[in-house]
Design a protein around this motif. Structure first.
Motif, PDB file in Angstrom:
ATOM      1  N   GLY A 705      20.663 -43.135 -50.842  1.00 15.07           N
ATOM      2  CA  GLY A 705      21.310 -42.298 -50.009  1.00 15.07           C
ATOM      3  C   GLY A 705      21.844 -42.998 -48.778  1.00 15.07           C
ATOM      4  N   GLY A 706      21.986 -44.406 -48.893  1.00 12.05           N
ATOM      5  CA  GLY A 706      22.678 -45.195 -47.850  1.00 12.05           C
ATOM      6  C   GLY A 706      21.805 -46.357 -47.517  1.00 12.05           C
ATOM      7  N   GLY A 707      22.354 -47.573 -47.174  1.00 10.71           N
ATOM      8  CA  GLY A 707      21.931 -48.763 -46.731  1.00 10.71           C
ATOM      9  C   GLY A 707      21.898 -49.041 -45.448  1.00 10.71           C
ATOM     10  N   MET A 708      22.244 -48.209 -44.390  1.00 13.55           N
ATOM     11  CA  MET A 708      22.509 -48.583 -43.055  1.00 13.55           C
ATOM     12  C   MET A 708      20.934 -49.292 -42.533  1.00 13.55           C
ATOM     13  SD  MET A 708      25.386 -48.320 -42.255  1.00 13.55           S
ATOM     14  CE  MET A 708      25.312 -48.495 -40.397  1.00 13.55           C
ATOM     15  N   LEU A 709      19.874 -48.681 -43.070  1.00 11.12           N
ATOM     16  CA  LEU A 709      18.704 -49.289 -42.644  1.00 11.12           C
ATOM     17  C   LEU A 709      18.764 -50.593 -42.854  1.00 11.12           C
ATOM     18  CD1 LEU A 709      16.267 -47.796 -41.702  1.00 11.12           C
ATOM     19  CD2 LEU A 709      15.306 -47.816 -43.724  1.00 11.12           C
ATOM     20  N   LEU A 739      18.979 -52.643 -59.544  1.00 10.45           N
ATOM     21  CA  LEU A 739      19.429 -53.151 -57.991  1.00 10.45           C
ATOM     22  C   LEU A 739      20.938 -52.823 -58.048  1.00 10.45           C
ATOM     23  CD1 LEU A 739      17.657 -56.556 -57.474  1.00 10.45           C
ATOM     24  CD2 LEU A 739      17.335 -54.519 -56.707  1.00 10.45           C
ATOM     25  N   ARG A 740      21.584 -53.112 -59.008  1.00 13.89           N
ATOM     26  CA  ARG A 740      23.140 -52.740 -59.230  1.00 13.89           C
ATOM     27  C   ARG A 740      23.232 -51.029 -58.927  1.00 13.89           C
ATOM     28  NH1 ARG A 740      27.032 -56.351 -60.855  1.00 13.89           N
ATOM     29  NH2 ARG A 740      28.293 -54.400 -61.472  1.00 13.89           N
ATOM     30  N   ARG A 741      22.532 -50.553 -59.559  1.00 16.15           N
ATOM     31  CA  ARG A 741      22.779 -48.959 -59.369  1.00 16.15           C
ATOM     32  C   ARG A 741      22.330 -48.486 -57.819  1.00 16.15           C
ATOM     33  NH1 ARG A 741      19.063 -45.756 -63.443  1.00 16.15           N
ATOM     34  NH2 ARG A 741      17.369 -46.507 -62.018  1.00 16.15           N
ATOM     35  N   THR A 742      21.493 -49.272 -57.097  1.00 20.82           N
ATOM     36  CA  THR A 742      21.082 -48.923 -56.121  1.00 20.82           C
ATOM     37  C   THR A 742      22.059 -49.389 -54.670  1.00 20.82           C
ATOM     38  OG1 THR A 742      18.531 -49.256 -56.580  1.00 20.82           O
ATOM     39  CG2 THR A 742      19.338 -49.218 -54.137  1.00 20.82           C
ATOM     40  N   PHE A 743      22.614 -50.702 -55.012  1.00 24.58           N
ATOM     41  CA  PHE A 743      23.690 -50.814 -54.199  1.00 24.58           C
ATOM     42  C   PHE A 743      24.942 -50.522 -54.263  1.00 24.58           C
ATOM     43  CE2 PHE A 743      19.984 -54.020 -53.460  1.00 24.58           C
ATOM     44  CZ  PHE A 743      20.013 -54.292 -51.972  1.00 24.58           C
ATOM     45  N   ALA A 744      25.296 -50.022 -55.557  1.00 21.66           N
ATOM     46  CA  ALA A 744      26.402 -49.530 -56.024  1.00 21.66           C
ATOM     47  C   ALA A 744      26.572 -48.098 -55.235  1.00 21.66           C
ATOM     48  CB  ALA A 744      26.675 -49.366 -57.460  1.00 21.66           C
ATOM     49  N   GLY A 745      25.662 -47.603 -54.601  1.00 25.77           N
ATOM     50  CA  GLY A 745      25.771 -46.228 -53.963  1.00 25.77           C
ATOM     51  C   GLY A 745      26.017 -46.548 -52.601  1.00 25.77           C
ATOM     52  N   SER A 748      31.288 -49.204 -48.973  1.00 25.57           N
ATOM     53  CA  SER A 748      31.826 -50.946 -49.228  1.00 25.57           C
ATOM     54  C   SER A 748      31.467 -51.335 -47.815  1.00 25.57           C
ATOM     55  CB  SER A 748      33.165 -51.047 -49.552  1.00 25.57           C
ATOM     56  OG  SER A 748      33.981 -50.165 -48.496  1.00 25.57           O
ATOM     57  N   GLY A 749      31.656 -50.935 -46.760  1.00 26.01           N
ATOM     58  CA  GLY A 749      31.345 -51.512 -45.413  1.00 26.01           C
ATOM     59  C   GLY A 749      29.925 -52.058 -45.193  1.00 26.01           C
ATOM     60  N   VAL A 750      28.852 -51.212 -45.800  1.00 28.56           N
ATOM     61  CA  VAL A 750      27.610 -51.607 -45.767  1.00 28.56           C
ATOM     62  C   VAL A 750      27.478 -52.462 -46.654  1.00 28.56           C
ATOM     63  CG1 VAL A 750      25.242 -50.458 -46.183  1.00 28.56           C
ATOM     64  CG2 VAL A 750      27.054 -49.011 -45.132  1.00 28.56           C
ATOM     65  N   ARG A 751      27.951 -52.620 -47.846  1.00 31.69           N
ATOM     66  CA  ARG A 751      27.532 -53.836 -48.702  1.00 31.69           C
ATOM     67  C   ARG A 751      28.267 -55.075 -47.964  1.00 31.69           C
ATOM     68  NH1 ARG A 751      29.669 -50.273 -52.785  1.00 31.69           N
ATOM     69  NH2 ARG A 751      31.347 -51.519 -52.826  1.00 31.69           N
ATOM     70  N   ARG A 752      29.265 -54.944 -47.550  1.00 37.68           N
ATOM     71  CA  ARG A 752      29.709 -56.352 -46.888  1.00 37.68           C
ATOM     72  C   ARG A 752      28.898 -56.594 -45.686  1.00 37.68           C
ATOM     73  NH1 ARG A 752      34.359 -54.401 -46.765  1.00 37.68           N
ATOM     74  NH2 ARG A 752      34.401 -53.482 -44.945  1.00 37.68           N
ATOM     75  N   THR A 753      28.439 -55.846 -44.811  1.00 37.02           N
ATOM     76  CA  THR A 753      27.830 -56.213 -43.771  1.00 37.02           C
ATOM     77  C   THR A 753      26.359 -56.681 -44.242  1.00 37.02           C
ATOM     78  OG1 THR A 753      28.596 -54.173 -42.377  1.00 37.02           O
ATOM     79  CG2 THR A 753      26.696 -55.428 -41.785  1.00 37.02           C
ATOM     80  N   VAL A 754      25.623 -56.235 -45.191  1.00 35.04           N
ATOM     81  CA  VAL A 754      24.500 -56.810 -45.792  1.00 35.04           C
ATOM     82  C   VAL A 754      24.593 -58.107 -46.217  1.00 35.04           C
ATOM     83  CG1 VAL A 754      22.493 -56.417 -47.385  1.00 35.04           C
ATOM     84  CG2 VAL A 754      23.264 -54.490 -45.979  1.00 35.04           C
ATOM     85  N   GLY A 755      25.911 -58.259 -47.100  1.00 37.17           N
ATOM     86  CA  GLY A 755      26.239 -59.483 -47.789  1.00 37.17           C
ATOM     87  C   GLY A 755      26.290 -60.470 -46.737  1.00 37.17           C
ATOM     88  N   GLU A 756      27.380 -60.222 -45.722  1.00 40.45           N
ATOM     89  CA  GLU A 756      27.237 -61.219 -44.304  1.00 40.45           C
ATOM     90  C   GLU A 756      26.011 -61.704 -43.872  1.00 40.45           C
ATOM     91  OE1 GLU A 756      29.552 -63.711 -41.991  1.00 40.45           O
ATOM     92  OE2 GLU A 756      30.150 -62.565 -43.929  1.00 40.45           O
TER      93      GLU A 756
END
Length: 830
Positions: A705-709, A739-745, A748-756
């Protein structure tokens, strides 16, 4: 000899030629290919309120779903001939096989013809070649054969060059085009006539009957009757060019009558219904269709300068869509279309040239605006109209009356409708649309509300009227004579036949939305019976959301839903009791289904408490305060118990990791679980003693449901990062898909921030974070002690930056915002 006018169905060139031939001959009787049952209603075609495209709709009286259409457009030769005859007082008769036989023959093959099939049962067209009926046969396209003989690779372009653009070459003889086309069809029939469709007649002892020959036998009999009555020189026949050689051939009356003997028959009704250009298009599935009805209507209606007028329409459409189209674009597009026609050796620019010119000049080579031109102009979104005096079932009349009262005019183009249920007119519209959905008349389908919330005062609908909805309306007429009565009867029938609890709860929701109190009482009794007997927790969990939505919508519409509240509370209690045992021992697929059910139930519990706390639409003066308070207390108790169930599931080792992780996330989002406790549970789930696939499943459930946490809480991100770094190489391959299934949801901005954040490093490890044992800021932690934060804020809140927005908030909200971040209202409540 009778005047035989062989035409192409929906051909504007044929339509103009038919009108010229009728003006020249002035016959005393007109025979048209179509069902003879329409003789009694053909006069309606002359009514001023009749606007094509329209269609003759025939359906079996006892089985309305078995139906067939005979569409007619403004440029259809049959329509032009009928309007000419009515204007001159010439009697019109239809001579094709009666609909009573055609529908019966279609039913024998197990295929009742509708608009999505042929549109005309057994009818053949010059472009189709073989009668369209049942059975398997080789289809011959006469236009394609003639075009190929003339050296064309496109039958449509050949037809435009020979008929549409060279009509004047016939000179002063208005009959020449029909004579030439008749000779061509005779040659094609001589070669391909024996390859027509041969459906088996099961009712006739298994012998085979050529349906094409049956239809033409009936046409000849009707033609003989007209010739005896009016004389051979005073009868004109308008039919598909493929039939002309058969009508001109000499045949014995006894043979024709023998062909019709023993045909099956049903009771049929016929009427006029609106049609659309989109349904005339061949891509819609209508067998006698054309690719460009909008273009053909333009050809038929334009007196001169066809290309110039067309490009003007295109420019007007594109300008309305905010494309920068000037008069210079129109001029250059016309010149290019004419140049392309000259280069290709065509007498005039046709649709192909105009489309190519439009793409190059007005669309700048893009197919995006060109698709708009195709949909709006080449095909078109025209919807016909029929007069009120046309025969119709009572349900159709009641629907039309409500459409006029509520100002909901049927339209062929798709449009959005926003309703505010607090307004009387919008509330009535909502009731009508929900009742039609109960009757499977999907004129309107729910759209995603702009507010994105559940149980509010707003509804969003997407409306589009399709011709086959007339068949659905006739079919629904068996349930009642009014929309309300028919919807009530069908809901009661579905309630008594339903065997699955979720079906009954969905039906209860529909009855509340449609405001059908008589049906709701029956549905509630069935719901109580099914809920008491159903012991499957999964089905109970699937049924609860629809039931709570029903309760919520009932409050919004001001209806009393006390009985629904009692059933919903009982169902919620049973879900709370039975869910923990049902979650044990699930496989991966079962855990995924259970997670979805838990999400739905979690939302339903909050809505249930909110709905029970709000006043229902009980009539004024009725004392319901104690009952409402009791319901509110019960709902609050159920919600507390549900949170206890989530805590129990989150801490049990026997529960799949996907479910445990999801429960922890739901409790954390509701501020029912401290950040430190969430970190501790994550640390346990990601400990070395947990298998990597199980740990990955826990992460999937937690982060769904989202990775902002992870962006706002570095401790949780450090736990995930530390666990992922410690996964052995041999297990990483098994963990990676989860993990790919989880983070693919994630966005793109959240994935980029987490990666940074991970790339910069500096994240505390799981042990340093102390989340597994000591808690943040405790013994063994390298992090500073945390300041108390409010629910919803992550670790390390920058209060100085938060204070900077307070002046702006004062201006926007008109409130005095105190330094402790609470608000004190200065004026009237917002």
């Amino acid at each position: 000899m009778p005047l035989l006018l062989g035409i192409r169905h929906h051909g504007p060139g044929s339509a103009r030629a038919v009108r010229a031939a009728l003006e020249a001959r002035q016959p005393r009787a007109l025979l048209v290919e179509g069902p003879p049952e329409a003789d009694g209603i053909v006069a309606l075609a002359g009514d001023e309120a009749m606007r094509p495209p329209v269609a003759l709709l025939a359906h079996a009286l006892d089985e309305p779903g078995r139906a067939a259409f005979w569409p007619l457009a403004a440029f259809s030769p049959e329509w032009v001939a009928i309007r000419w005859a009515l204007a001159y007082g010439v009697p019109v008769r239809f001579i094709d096989l009666p609909a009573a036989h055609a529908l019966a023959l279609a039913g024998e093959g197990g295929d009742a013809r509708t608009s999505e099939d042929d549109g005309k049962p057994g009818r053949e067209d010059p472009e189709d070649g073989a009668a369209q009926g049942d059975g398997e046969a080789l289809r011959v396209d006469p236009l394609a054969a003639l075009a190929e003989a003339a050296g064309y690779d496109d039958a449509e372009r050949w037809w435009e060059d020979v008929i549409e653009h060279r009509e004047a070459r016939a000179g002063s003889d208005p009959y020449a085009p029909f004579a030439v086309l008749g000779e061509a069809m005779a040659a094609l029939r001589e070669k391909h006539g024996s390859e027509g469709i041969q459906p088996a007649d099961e009712a006739g002892g298994g012998h085979r009957r050529d349906r094409d020959q049956v239809r033409e036998a009936h046409m000849r009999l009707r033609l003989r009757d007209a010739v005896r009555e009016f004389g051979p020189g005073d009868v004109a026949v308008v039919c598909g060019a493929w039939h002309v050689p058969a009508l001109a051939a000499k045949a014995k009356v006894a043979d024709d009558r023998q062909s019709l003997r023993g045909l099956p028959k049903v009771k049929a009704e016929i009427t006029w219904v609106p049609w659309t250009h989109r349904r005339l298009a061949r891509r819609s599935g209508y067998g006698a269709g054309i690719t460009s009805p909008g273009w053909y209507e333009h050809l038929f209606a334009s007196p001169d300068r066809v290309v110039e007028r067309w490009m003007t329409k295109v420019a007007r459409l594109l300008r309305a869509e905010d494309y920068g189209i000037s008069s210079a674009h129109v001029i250059e597009a016309v010149r290019l279309a004419d140049s392309l026609a000259a280069m290709r050796g065509r007498p005039l620019a046709g649709l192909t040239e105009t489309v190519d010119a439009t793409r190059a000049v007005m669309c700048e080579g893009s197919d995006v605006p060109l698709a708009l031109v195709r949909d709006k102009l080449v095909v078109g979104e025209v919807l016909g109209e029929v007069p009120e005096g046309a025969p119709a079932v009572p349900l159709q009349r009641d629907l039309a009356r409500q459409q006029r009262t509520l100002r909901l005019k049927p339209e062929a183009s798709e449009r959005e409708l926003e309703l505010d249920l607090r307004k009387e007119t919008d509330s009535a519209r909502s009731r009508l649309l929900h009742r039609l959905r109960l009757l499977d008349i999907d004129w309107a389908v729910p759209a995603r509300a702009r507010t994105g919330s559940t149980g509010t005062f707003r509804e969003s609908w997407r409306l589009c009227w399709e011709p086959e909805l007339s068949v659905r309306t006739a079919e629904a007429g068996v349930w009642g004579t009014t929309v309300e009565g028919a919807a009530t009867a069908k809901a009661v029938s579905r309630a008594t036949e339903a065997t699955v609890l979720a079906e009954v709860t969905a039906l209860a929701e529909s009855c509340l939305l449609a405001e059908l109190p008589d049906a709701l009482r029956v549905v509630m009794r069935a719901l109580a019976d099914r809920a008491a007997l159903d012991a499957d927790v999964g089905r109970l969990a699937e049924a609860l959301p629809a039931l709570v939505r029903s309760l919520r919508y009932g409050n919004v519409r001001g209806t009393d839903s006390a009985a629904l509240t009692e059933v919903a509370l009982g169902l919620a209690e049973r879900v709370c009791v039975g869910l923990p045992p049902a979650c044990s021992g699930l496989d991966a697929d079962g855990a995924a289904r259970m997670r979805d059910r838990i999400d739905a139930v979690h939302q339903s519990m909050a809505l249930l408490a909110q709905a029970c706390a709000e006043p229902s639409g009980v009539p004024a003066g009725t004392s319901t305060v104690p009952g409402r308070r009791a319901a509110g207390d019960a709902a609050g108790g159920v919600q507390s118990r549900w949170r206890g169930v989530l805590r129990k599931l989150a801490s049990r080792d026997r529960i799949p990791g996907l479910v445990r992780g999801r429960c922890v996330r739901l409790l954390l989002d509701d501020a029912q679980l401290a950040q430190a406790e969430a970190g501790r549970l994550m640390g346990l789930a990601l400990s070395p003693g947990t298998s990597p696939p199980e740990a990955a499943a826990w992460i999937e459930g937690f982060l769904a449901g989202g990775g902002m946490l992870l962006v706002h809480d570095e401790r949780l991100l450090a736990l995930v990062d530390g666990w992922l770094s410690s996964v052995p190489g041999e297990a990483f391959t098994d963990v990676l898909p989860l993990l790919r299934r989880t983070f693919a949801g994630f966005d793109s901005g959240v994935r980029r921030t987490v990666g940074e954040l991970v790339r910069r490093g500096g994240l505390s490890t799981a042990a340093d974070a102390g989340g597994a044992h000591n808690g943040p800021g405790g013994a063994g932690s390298s992090l500073p002690p945390l300041r108390p934060v409010r629910p919803g804020f992550g670790y390390g809140l920058d209060e100085a930056r938060a204070d900077a927005v307070l002046p702006t908030l004062r201006l926007l909200l008109g409130q005095a915002v105190r330094a402790d971040h609470t608000t004190e209202q200065e004026e009237a409540p917002l």
